[in-house]
Design a protein around this motif. Structure first.
Motif, PDB file in Angstrom:
ATOM      1  N   ASP A 237      47.110  -8.923   8.610  1.00  0.00           N
ATOM      2  CA  ASP A 237      45.561  -9.454   8.112  1.00  0.00           C
ATOM      3  C   ASP A 237      44.993  -9.704   9.666  1.00  0.00           C
ATOM      4  O   ASP A 237      43.563  -9.483   9.479  1.00  0.00           O
ATOM      5  CB  ASP A 237      45.622 -10.670   7.332  1.00  0.00           C
ATOM      6  CG  ASP A 237      46.351 -10.307   6.025  1.00  0.00           C
ATOM      7  OD1 ASP A 237      45.786  -9.265   5.440  1.00  0.00           O
ATOM      8  OD2 ASP A 237      46.996 -10.986   5.580  1.00  0.00           O
ATOM      9  N   LEU A 238      45.719 -10.001  10.434  1.00  0.00           N
ATOM     10  CA  LEU A 238      45.030 -10.381  11.802  1.00  0.00           C
ATOM     11  C   LEU A 238      46.326 -10.334  13.203  1.00  0.00           C
ATOM     12  O   LEU A 238      47.413 -10.713  12.662  1.00  0.00           O
ATOM     13  CB  LEU A 238      44.304 -11.670  11.727  1.00  0.00           C
ATOM     14  CG  LEU A 238      44.894 -12.990  11.473  1.00  0.00           C
ATOM     15  CD1 LEU A 238      45.887 -13.579  12.376  1.00  0.00           C
ATOM     16  CD2 LEU A 238      43.852 -13.974  10.961  1.00  0.00           C
ATOM     17  N   ARG A 271      38.852  -3.782  23.788  1.00  0.00           N
ATOM     18  CA  ARG A 271      39.440  -2.544  24.056  1.00  0.00           C
ATOM     19  C   ARG A 271      40.057  -1.944  22.734  1.00  0.00           C
ATOM     20  O   ARG A 271      40.076  -0.713  22.579  1.00  0.00           O
ATOM     21  CB  ARG A 271      40.705  -2.690  25.003  1.00  0.00           C
ATOM     22  CG  ARG A 271      41.725  -1.570  25.156  1.00  0.00           C
ATOM     23  CD  ARG A 271      41.162  -0.178  25.652  1.00  0.00           C
ATOM     24  NE  ARG A 271      42.243   0.751  25.513  1.00  0.00           N
ATOM     25  CZ  ARG A 271      42.798   1.340  24.494  1.00  0.00           C
ATOM     26  NH1 ARG A 271      42.099   1.031  23.163  1.00  0.00           N
ATOM     27  NH2 ARG A 271      43.538   2.209  24.442  1.00  0.00           N
ATOM     28  N   LEU A 272      40.685  -2.669  21.896  1.00  0.00           N
ATOM     29  CA  LEU A 272      40.816  -2.287  20.600  1.00  0.00           C
ATOM     30  C   LEU A 272      39.852  -1.868  19.591  1.00  0.00           C
ATOM     31  O   LEU A 272      40.022  -1.132  18.651  1.00  0.00           O
ATOM     32  CB  LEU A 272      41.755  -3.329  19.969  1.00  0.00           C
ATOM     33  CG  LEU A 272      43.371  -3.534  20.475  1.00  0.00           C
ATOM     34  CD1 LEU A 272      44.020  -4.501  19.943  1.00  0.00           C
ATOM     35  CD2 LEU A 272      44.308  -2.392  20.217  1.00  0.00           C
ATOM     36  N   GLY A 273      38.625  -2.396  19.909  1.00  0.00           N
ATOM     37  CA  GLY A 273      37.456  -2.174  19.142  1.00  0.00           C
ATOM     38  C   GLY A 273      37.355  -3.059  17.759  1.00  0.00           C
ATOM     39  O   GLY A 273      37.025  -2.308  16.744  1.00  0.00           O
ATOM     40  N   TRP A 274      38.041  -3.926  17.794  1.00  0.00           N
ATOM     41  CA  TRP A 274      38.227  -4.824  16.535  1.00  0.00           C
ATOM     42  C   TRP A 274      36.947  -5.833  16.470  1.00  0.00           C
ATOM     43  O   TRP A 274      36.457  -6.329  17.555  1.00  0.00           O
ATOM     44  CB  TRP A 274      39.378  -5.693  16.651  1.00  0.00           C
ATOM     45  CG  TRP A 274      40.702  -4.774  16.485  1.00  0.00           C
ATOM     46  CD1 TRP A 274      40.837  -3.292  16.140  1.00  0.00           C
ATOM     47  CD2 TRP A 274      42.030  -5.351  16.310  1.00  0.00           C
ATOM     48  NE1 TRP A 274      42.075  -3.012  16.085  1.00  0.00           N
ATOM     49  CE2 TRP A 274      43.136  -4.107  15.982  1.00  0.00           C
ATOM     50  CE3 TRP A 274      42.492  -6.486  16.605  1.00  0.00           C
ATOM     51  CZ2 TRP A 274      44.155  -4.271  16.014  1.00  0.00           C
ATOM     52  CZ3 TRP A 274      44.140  -6.506  16.497  1.00  0.00           C
ATOM     53  CH2 TRP A 274      44.653  -5.475  16.176  1.00  0.00           C
ATOM     54  N   PRO A 275      36.813  -6.421  15.357  1.00  0.00           N
ATOM     55  CA  PRO A 275      35.828  -7.437  15.073  1.00  0.00           C
ATOM     56  C   PRO A 275      36.177  -8.781  15.582  1.00  0.00           C
ATOM     57  O   PRO A 275      37.715  -9.038  15.615  1.00  0.00           O
ATOM     58  CB  PRO A 275      35.406  -7.270  13.440  1.00  0.00           C
ATOM     59  CG  PRO A 275      36.699  -6.765  12.978  1.00  0.00           C
ATOM     60  CD  PRO A 275      37.428  -5.654  13.950  1.00  0.00           C
ATOM     61  N   GLU A 276      35.563  -9.803  15.677  1.00  0.00           N
ATOM     62  CA  GLU A 276      36.138 -10.864  16.295  1.00  0.00           C
ATOM     63  C   GLU A 276      37.048 -11.769  15.600  1.00  0.00           C
ATOM     64  O   GLU A 276      37.643 -12.362  16.107  1.00  0.00           O
ATOM     65  CB  GLU A 276      34.821 -11.870  16.637  1.00  0.00           C
ATOM     66  CG  GLU A 276      33.991 -11.459  17.557  1.00  0.00           C
ATOM     67  CD  GLU A 276      33.024 -12.516  18.025  1.00  0.00           C
ATOM     68  OE1 GLU A 276      33.026 -13.505  17.653  1.00  0.00           O
ATOM     69  OE2 GLU A 276      31.791 -12.054  18.666  1.00  0.00           O
TER      70      GLU A 276
END
Length: 375
Positions: A237-238, A271-276
């Motif tokens: 999930d995170l 760098r991973l392009g993930w949301p906050e």
């Protein structure tokens, strides 16, 4: 008008002094220097040293080995800055009576029995060998690469002495902490400078600053996360980025560590392009009674589980090598906290250790800091 007699006398005096100790004006070469008197000590070929430094490790996990190590570590004013009159009686009479047993048990659970050493020692040796190979390819025999520990063995003074004896006229000192803190980078540098103070022929010195924002380091972190994600059928999930903690007071006194940790997490997320909300920053290894940097990892993972985050992964970007804080604290204590609170899947992503991408990053930092000495 110049005085010819005085000039001649000065020239003679200079020549006499030079003949007595040619090492002062002739670049050192292998063996005895040309024109040196027969009893002059041999001078090794001039080299540049790269001395890697990590926190340290006990020599073994028995009571007395642990006590020696913990005494050195917990007596460091950079680590515990309480007045000695207040701290040392508590340390010597209470903490060092009990803690060597509990810490020894923790080390025993992760000990490299085959090599009879801690995982941190094993991994640091591997990193040093890999970097030595890179430097050999890049610079040949101009560079000597070795490692030391701030606490325990091999000690920083012993390795500085060995480098001086091997002919290192310059030493690049590299604390293997991506983020800078008084209790890690600064105390390692203190020990290095203290060792230099003992040398009669003192080499020129440089220290490597924090490298948390170096692109190759962030790339190596991102690759390790991506490998872990790709290997899991059900994705977490995170991601929890768990950093070693410190008293909040140190931040308020100007220590840069907290800000550099936060930036590390942000750069990794970008760098991973993930949301906050896909990655969070927490702090572990709380010690003592005063408030430390929050949130505390061990508590926060339990809160996440209770809030419905049943699958998490944890990474430790403040550690260059797996050690007691990652292999035992994260992968046992923190994992247990998460699972007891209802968590279902806990994945620890190992430190970068001697991964090729990590060695690439560390080697690039070294080469950048050698500029002007070796080009």
């Amino acid at each position: 008008m110049p005085d010819g007699k005085n000039d001649a006398a000065q020239t003679h005096a200079t020549a006499t002094a030079s003949a007595a100790c040619p090492a002062h004006h002739v670049r050192p070469g292998e063996g005895r220097l040309a024109h040196a008197p027969a009893d002059h000590p041999s001078v090794p070929k001039a080299r540049t040293g790269v001395l890697l430094a990590n926190l340290g490790t006990p020599d073994n996990h028995d009571y007395w080995s642990m006590r020696r190590y913990l005494n050195e570590f917990l007596s460091d004013k950079r680590v515990i800055d309480y007045p000695a009159w207040k701290w040392q009686p508590l340390l010597q009479l209470v903490i060092l009576t009990k803690r060597p047993f509990t810490s020894g048990a923790a080390y025993r659970s992760i000990w490299n029995n085959e090599a009879n050493e801690s995982p941190l020692m094993t991994i640091t040796k591997q990193q040093t060998a890999a970097i030595r190979e890179r430097m050999q390819t890049r610079y040949g025999d101009q560079v000597m690469v070795d490692f030391c520990m701030r606490y325990g063995n091999p000690s920083t003074p012993s390795k500085v002495r060995a480098m001086v004896e091997a002919g290192c006229e310059r030493i690049l000192f590299f604390p293997l902490y991506p983020q800078s803190a008084g209790a890690t980078t600064a105390t390692a540098n203190d020990k290095f400078f203290s060792a230099l103070a003992q040398e009669k022929w003192q080499p020129a010195a440089r220290t490597v600053p924090a490298y948390f924002d170096q692109p190759l380091y962030i790339e190596a972190l991102a690759q390790s996360v991506q490998r872990a994600w790709d290997a899991m059928e059900e994705k977490p999930d995170l991601l929890v980025a768990s950093y070693h903690g410190m008293p909040k007071r140190y931040l308020l006194e100007g220590d840069p560590y907290h800000c550099q940790c936060q930036k590390t997490t942000r750069l990794l997320r970008e760098r991973l392009g993930w949301p906050e909300d896909r990655i969070i920053t927490t702090f572990q290894s709380v010690f003592g009674t005063e408030e430390w940097l929050r949130p505390y990892t061990v508590e926060h993972v339990a809160e996440l589980a209770k809030a419905g985050k049943k699958r998490i992964a944890v990474i430790a970007p403040a550690f260059s090598a797996d050690c007691i804080e990652t292999l035992e604290e994260i992968n046992e204590e923190i994992k247990e906290s998460f699972e007891h609170a209802g968590g279902e899947s806990f994945t620890y992503i190992p430190c970068l250790n001697d991964e090729p991408a990590h060695i690439d990053a560390l080697s690039a930092v070294i080469e950048d800091n050698l500029k002007g000495w070796l080009d």
